[in-house]
Scaffold this motif. Structure first.
Motif, PDB file in Angstrom:
ATOM      1  N   THR A   1       0.820  -1.210   0.000  1.00 53.88           N
ATOM      2  CA  THR A   1       0.000   0.000   0.000  1.00 53.88           C
ATOM      3  C   THR A   1       0.859   1.267   0.000  1.00 53.88           C
ATOM      4  OG1 THR A   1      -0.199  -0.255   2.415  1.00 53.88           O
ATOM      5  CG2 THR A   1      -2.015  -1.050   1.064  1.00 53.88           C
ATOM      6  N   ALA A   2       0.194   2.403  -0.233  1.00 54.59           N
ATOM      7  CA  ALA A   2       0.869   3.672  -0.481  1.00 54.59           C
ATOM      8  C   ALA A   2       1.589   4.230   0.733  1.00 54.59           C
ATOM      9  CB  ALA A   2      -0.132   4.702  -0.997  1.00 54.59           C
ATOM     10  N   ASP A   3       1.320   3.705   1.919  1.00 59.69           N
ATOM     11  CA  ASP A   3       2.045   4.144   3.109  1.00 59.69           C
ATOM     12  C   ASP A   3       3.306   3.321   3.329  1.00 59.69           C
ATOM     13  OD1 ASP A   3       0.600   1.869   3.644  1.00 59.69           O
ATOM     14  OD2 ASP A   3      -0.091   2.499   5.622  1.00 59.69           O
ATOM     15  N   ASN A   4       3.774   2.639   2.251  1.00 56.77           N
ATOM     16  CA  ASN A   4       4.990   1.812   2.288  1.00 56.77           C
ATOM     17  C   ASN A   4       4.842   0.684   3.308  1.00 56.77           C
ATOM     18  OD1 ASN A   4       7.406   1.096   1.178  1.00 56.77           O
ATOM     19  ND2 ASN A   4       8.526   2.916   1.864  1.00 56.77           N
ATOM     20  N   ALA A   5       3.686   0.038   3.279  1.00 54.61           N
ATOM     21  CA  ALA A   5       3.391  -1.056   4.198  1.00 54.61           C
ATOM     22  C   ALA A   5       2.920  -2.266   3.404  1.00 54.61           C
ATOM     23  CB  ALA A   5       2.328  -0.635   5.204  1.00 54.61           C
TER      24      ALA A   5
ATOM     25  N   LEU B   1      -7.571  -7.901   6.438  1.00 53.40           N
ATOM     26  CA  LEU B   1      -6.162  -7.750   6.102  1.00 53.40           C
ATOM     27  C   LEU B   1      -5.365  -7.668   7.400  1.00 53.40           C
ATOM     28  CD1 LEU B   1      -5.976  -5.185   3.152  1.00 53.40           C
ATOM     29  CD2 LEU B   1      -5.421  -7.605   3.081  1.00 53.40           C
ATOM     30  N   ALA B   2      -4.353  -8.531   7.533  1.00 53.82           N
ATOM     31  CA  ALA B   2      -3.494  -8.526   8.713  1.00 53.82           C
ATOM     32  C   ALA B   2      -2.223  -7.741   8.405  1.00 53.82           C
ATOM     33  CB  ALA B   2      -3.146  -9.958   9.110  1.00 53.82           C
ATOM     34  N   PRO B   3      -1.917  -6.677   9.153  1.00 56.53           N
ATOM     35  CA  PRO B   3      -0.681  -5.926   8.896  1.00 56.53           C
ATOM     36  C   PRO B   3       0.550  -6.801   9.109  1.00 56.53           C
ATOM     37  CG  PRO B   3      -2.157  -4.724  10.361  1.00 56.53           C
ATOM     38  CD  PRO B   3      -2.693  -6.114  10.264  1.00 56.53           C
ATOM     39  N   LEU B   4       1.511  -6.693   8.191  1.00 63.52           N
ATOM     40  CA  LEU B   4       2.771  -7.421   8.315  1.00 63.52           C
ATOM     41  C   LEU B   4       3.905  -6.506   8.753  1.00 63.52           C
ATOM     42  CD1 LEU B   4       2.947  -9.821   5.224  1.00 63.52           C
ATOM     43  CD2 LEU B   4       2.641 -10.439   7.617  1.00 63.52           C
ATOM     44  N   ALA B   5       4.137  -5.462   7.987  1.00 59.72           N
ATOM     45  CA  ALA B   5       5.279  -4.592   8.276  1.00 59.72           C
ATOM     46  C   ALA B   5       5.106  -3.281   7.523  1.00 59.72           C
ATOM     47  CB  ALA B   5       6.582  -5.269   7.855  1.00 59.72           C
ATOM     48  N   ARG B   6       5.785  -2.252   8.029  1.00 59.49           N
ATOM     49  CA  ARG B   6       5.808  -0.957   7.365  1.00 59.49           C
ATOM     50  C   ARG B   6       7.207  -0.392   7.417  1.00 59.49           C
ATOM     51  NH1 ARG B   6       5.682   4.362   8.226  1.00 59.49           N
ATOM     52  NH2 ARG B   6       5.739   4.120  10.488  1.00 59.49           N
ATOM     53  N   CYS B   7       7.677   0.107   6.268  1.00 62.41           N
ATOM     54  CA  CYS B   7       9.020   0.669   6.178  1.00 62.41           C
ATOM     55  C   CYS B   7       8.964   2.165   6.461  1.00 62.41           C
ATOM     56  CB  CYS B   7       9.578   0.407   4.782  1.00 62.41           C
ATOM     57  SG  CYS B   7      11.239   1.053   4.517  1.00 62.41           S
ATOM     58  N   PRO B   8       9.922   2.695   7.224  1.00 62.80           N
ATOM     59  CA  PRO B   8       9.900   4.120   7.535  1.00 62.80           C
ATOM     60  C   PRO B   8      10.402   5.015   6.409  1.00 62.80           C
ATOM     61  CG  PRO B   8      11.805   3.098   8.559  1.00 62.80           C
ATOM     62  CD  PRO B   8      11.003   1.986   7.923  1.00 62.80           C
ATOM     63  N   ALA B   9      10.802   4.438   5.272  1.00 60.22           N
ATOM     64  CA  ALA B   9      11.265   5.272   4.157  1.00 60.22           C
ATOM     65  C   ALA B   9      10.162   6.234   3.724  1.00 60.22           C
ATOM     66  CB  ALA B   9      11.685   4.389   2.982  1.00 60.22           C
TER      67      ALA B   9
END
Length: 298
Positions: free
Chosen positions: A132-136, A156-164
């Motif tokens: 998704t657009a929030d880099n997740a 949808l189960a969240p996996l990870a999000r990048c801080p970039a």
């Protein structure tokens, strides 16, 4: 396929064609027009089936496929706006009728840029990774029998999000070792800051035996690939993940070598000199072709 100016099925009558995906083994070309998914015979151009792929009038922006089962069915992950849907396509051989059946629908937390079916190692699909657009990245379980029946709204189960810094137009997901017992999921994200951020989701079990990474997982970028001077409209992994291509508003394509250890790559190959901005790029077996505006078949 029949020439576009004489084809028997003018699928673009309801709007622009916003996604294309080929299934050569079944002689099927899939096309997204608005929220409709069309299945065409890739030789005659005849329309074989059509269905509303996404709810709320969302446009189809992309789709991925996974061959599943002994009968050669294909599982399709279709995405557009904030929606993702799982579909099953059936065709006996290359001449039989085509059926499209929706399995589930999911609403993403923000704009969906990619949706990748993950094989379960047994000829089927365990889940779909959604970028998704929030880099997740989130995960939707592929379930055609439960959760309220066919077409049910799936969580949808969240996996990870990048801080970039944020994604603008593009994201590409890569299942680097699809035959492995765990999923090694890599992400390439074209950001609003003219760079491609490459990051990696912590491994999780392919068949769902172990819980996925905690939603609070925030992996740091492995690579920040700079050099474009315009918006990055598309990023694409080569099969196996050894190379990554980016197509840009600056009228160039850059091809990066990406090692599995995430080490800094050498300078990219730059394909420049195009006469218009580039919207897409695709890896072929022996070469790379890019399509720009005005639209051309490549």
């Amino acid at each position: 396929m029949a020439p576009l100016d004489s084809g028997p099925t003018p699928i673009g009558a309801g709007g622009d064609v916003t996604a294309l995906h080929a299934l050569p083994a079944r002689r099927v070309l899939l096309a997204g027009v608005g929220s409709i998914l069309h299945a065409l015979d890739s030789e005659s151009g005849a329309r074989l089936a059509a269905a509303v792929a996404l709810p709320a009038g969302a446009r189809v922006h992309g789709l991925r496929s996974l061959e599943a089962g002994a009968d050669g069915d294909y599982l399709l992950a279709v995405h557009g706006d904030v929606w993702v849907a799982g579909w099953r396509l059936k065709r006996a051989g290359t001449d039989g009728p085509v059926t499209l059946t929706r399995a589930w629908t999911a609403r993403a937390p923000s704009w969906a840029h990619d949706a990748l079916p993950l094989p379960d190692g047994r000829g089927g699909c365990a889940s779909v990774a959604v970028g998704t657009a929030d880099n997740a990245v989130s995960l939707a379980r592929w379930d055609e029998g439960g959760g309220g029946g066919r077409g049910a709204l799936a969580p949808l189960a969240p996996l990870a999000r990048c801080p970039a810094r944020g994604v603008l137009y593009s994201m590409a997901l890569l299942d680097r070792v699809p035959s492995g017992s765990s999923v090694d999921l890599w992400v390439a994200a074209g950001t609003a800051f003219l760079e491609v951020a490459v990051w990696r989701v912590p491994r999780f079990a392919r068949r769902g035996g172990d819980p996925p990474p905690a939603p609070s997982t925030v992996p740091a970028p492995l690579l920040s690939l700079a050099g474009h001077t315009g918006s990055i409209h598309r990023v694409v992994w080569a099969p196996g993940g050894a190379r990554l291509a980016s197509a840009s508003d600056d009228r160039s394509v850059r091809v990066w070598a990406v090692d599995a250890d995430g080490s800094p790559p050498p300078p990219p190959a730059v394909l420049a000199g195009h006469g218009a901005r580039l919207w897409d790029v695709a890896f072929l077996e022996v070469s790379l072709e890019a399509g720009g505006a005005p639209v051309a078949c490549v």
